[in-house]
Design a protein around this motif. Structure first.
Motif, mmCIF file in Angstrom:
data_model
loop_
_atom_site.group_PDB
_atom_site.id
_atom_site.type_symbol
_atom_site.label_atom_id
_atom_site.label_comp_id
_atom_site.label_asym_id
_atom_site.label_seq_id
_atom_site.Cartn_x
_atom_site.Cartn_y
_atom_site.Cartn_z
ATOM 1 N N ILE A 138 76.706 46.385 67.293
ATOM 2 C CA ILE A 138 75.817 47.161 68.163
ATOM 3 C C ILE A 138 74.955 48.072 67.304
ATOM 4 O O ILE A 138 75.310 48.406 66.177
ATOM 5 C CB ILE A 138 76.589 47.989 69.214
ATOM 6 C CG1 ILE A 138 77.535 48.987 68.548
ATOM 7 C CG2 ILE A 138 77.350 47.088 70.162
ATOM 8 C CD1 ILE A 138 78.184 49.953 69.495
ATOM 9 N N SER A 139 73.829 48.482 67.837
ATOM 10 C CA SER A 139 72.947 49.357 67.073
ATOM 11 C C SER A 139 73.592 50.734 66.914
ATOM 12 O O SER A 139 74.391 51.167 67.748
ATOM 13 C CB SER A 139 71.598 49.492 67.765
ATOM 14 O OG SER A 139 71.717 50.274 68.930
ATOM 15 N N ARG A 140 73.209 51.415 65.860
ATOM 16 C CA ARG A 140 73.728 52.771 65.633
ATOM 17 C C ARG A 140 73.293 53.700 66.762
ATOM 18 O O ARG A 140 74.040 54.575 67.168
ATOM 19 C CB ARG A 140 73.249 53.295 64.290
ATOM 20 C CG ARG A 140 73.928 52.624 63.132
ATOM 21 C CD ARG A 140 73.582 53.308 61.821
ATOM 22 N NE ARG A 140 74.154 52.532 60.749
ATOM 23 C CZ ARG A 140 73.486 52.091 59.700
ATOM 24 N NH1 ARG A 140 72.208 52.384 59.579
ATOM 25 N NH2 ARG A 140 74.066 51.377 58.775
ATOM 26 N N GLU A 141 72.071 53.507 67.254
ATOM 27 C CA GLU A 141 71.592 54.361 68.340
ATOM 28 C C GLU A 141 72.409 54.145 69.604
ATOM 29 O O GLU A 141 72.742 55.090 70.312
ATOM 30 C CB GLU A 141 70.107 54.120 68.606
ATOM 31 C CG GLU A 141 69.510 55.198 69.464
ATOM 32 C CD GLU A 141 68.010 55.247 69.396
ATOM 33 O OE1 GLU A 141 67.399 54.821 70.386
ATOM 34 O OE2 GLU A 141 67.467 55.711 68.390
ATOM 35 N N GLY A 152 65.411 58.671 62.074
ATOM 36 C CA GLY A 152 65.874 57.482 61.370
ATOM 37 C C GLY A 152 66.559 56.542 62.324
ATOM 38 O O GLY A 152 65.918 55.911 63.149
ATOM 39 N N LYS A 153 67.885 56.533 62.273
ATOM 40 C CA LYS A 153 68.629 55.551 63.063
ATOM 41 C C LYS A 153 69.689 56.162 63.965
ATOM 42 O O LYS A 153 70.538 55.443 64.481
ATOM 43 C CB LYS A 153 69.297 54.554 62.129
ATOM 44 C CG LYS A 153 68.314 53.753 61.313
ATOM 45 C CD LYS A 153 69.038 52.819 60.385
ATOM 46 C CE LYS A 153 68.045 52.071 59.522
ATOM 47 N NZ LYS A 153 68.698 51.280 58.512
ATOM 48 N N ASN A 173 59.051 60.922 59.112
ATOM 49 C CA ASN A 173 59.510 60.490 60.437
ATOM 50 C C ASN A 173 59.778 61.693 61.329
ATOM 51 O O ASN A 173 60.419 62.654 60.915
ATOM 52 C CB ASN A 173 60.777 59.642 60.327
ATOM 53 C CG ASN A 173 60.503 58.265 59.778
ATOM 54 O OD1 ASN A 173 59.363 57.815 59.762
ATOM 55 N ND2 ASN A 173 61.541 57.595 59.333
ATOM 56 N N ALA A 174 59.302 61.608 62.555
ATOM 57 C CA ALA A 174 59.479 62.700 63.519
ATOM 58 C C ALA A 174 60.899 62.723 64.061
ATOM 59 O O ALA A 174 61.516 61.684 64.272
ATOM 60 C CB ALA A 174 58.492 62.541 64.668
ATOM 61 N N GLN A 175 61.406 63.910 64.285
ATOM 62 C CA GLN A 175 62.703 64.132 64.928
ATOM 63 C C GLN A 175 62.414 64.447 66.394
ATOM 64 O O GLN A 175 62.382 65.590 66.816
ATOM 65 C CB GLN A 175 63.454 65.247 64.205
ATOM 66 C CG GLN A 175 63.785 64.858 62.793
ATOM 67 C CD GLN A 175 64.287 65.997 61.929
ATOM 68 O OE1 GLN A 175 64.678 65.754 60.820
ATOM 69 N NE2 GLN A 175 64.287 67.222 62.383
ATOM 70 N N THR A 176 62.200 63.390 67.149
ATOM 71 C CA THR A 176 61.740 63.481 68.525
ATOM 72 C C THR A 176 62.788 64.101 69.447
ATOM 73 O O THR A 176 63.965 63.763 69.369
ATOM 74 C CB THR A 176 61.385 62.072 69.043
ATOM 75 O OG1 THR A 176 60.431 61.502 68.144
ATOM 76 C CG2 THR A 176 60.817 62.105 70.440
ATOM 77 N N VAL A 177 62.341 64.978 70.312
ATOM 78 C CA VAL A 177 63.209 65.563 71.330
ATOM 79 C C VAL A 177 63.184 64.635 72.542
ATOM 80 O O VAL A 177 62.147 64.444 73.173
ATOM 81 C CB VAL A 177 62.733 66.974 71.740
ATOM 82 C CG1 VAL A 177 63.622 67.531 72.850
ATOM 83 C CG2 VAL A 177 62.707 67.892 70.537
#
Length: 104
Positions: free
Chosen positions: A9-12, A41-42, A92-96
């Motif tokens: 499975i994906s890390r996310e 990132g991931k 890379n943005a750290q999106t909220v």
């Protein structure tokens, strides 16, 4: 690699599952999700309010979080963690994804 080779499975997805479980077990104690942020990132980083818990309850909650796969390092008071709306050194943005100040 976006896929966890052990589980397929994906890390996310794995992070989302851990976060959902922490919300579930924390809810009866008054633990509330305050923010959910992309690492840029991931992975996902969740900020939970544990202000209503005793020190022993916080410790128990923390231990369960680590058992589920949370990063032990972020429980060190001096450890840096993701900032809402921040940017990683690679740009890379750290999106909220979620923020609820009422849960503080």
């Amino acid at each position: 690699d976006d896929i966890d080779r052990a589980g397929g499975i994906s890390r996310e997805t794995m992070c989302s599952t851990v976060i959902a479980e922490l919300a579930r077990i924390g809810s009866p104690l008054g633990v509330k999700l305050v923010a959910l942020i992309s690492s840029g990132g991931k992975s996902l980083h969740a900020f939970f309010s544990v202000s209503r818990l005793t020190d022993d309850q916080v410790r128990t909650y923390y231990e369960r979080a680590v058992e589920l796969g949370a990063d032990r390092a972020v429980f060190t008071k001096s450890q840096l963690c993701r900032l809402p709306g921040g940017t990683r050194d690679d740009g890379n943005a750290q999106t909220v994804y979620y923020f609820n100040p009422n849960n503080l």
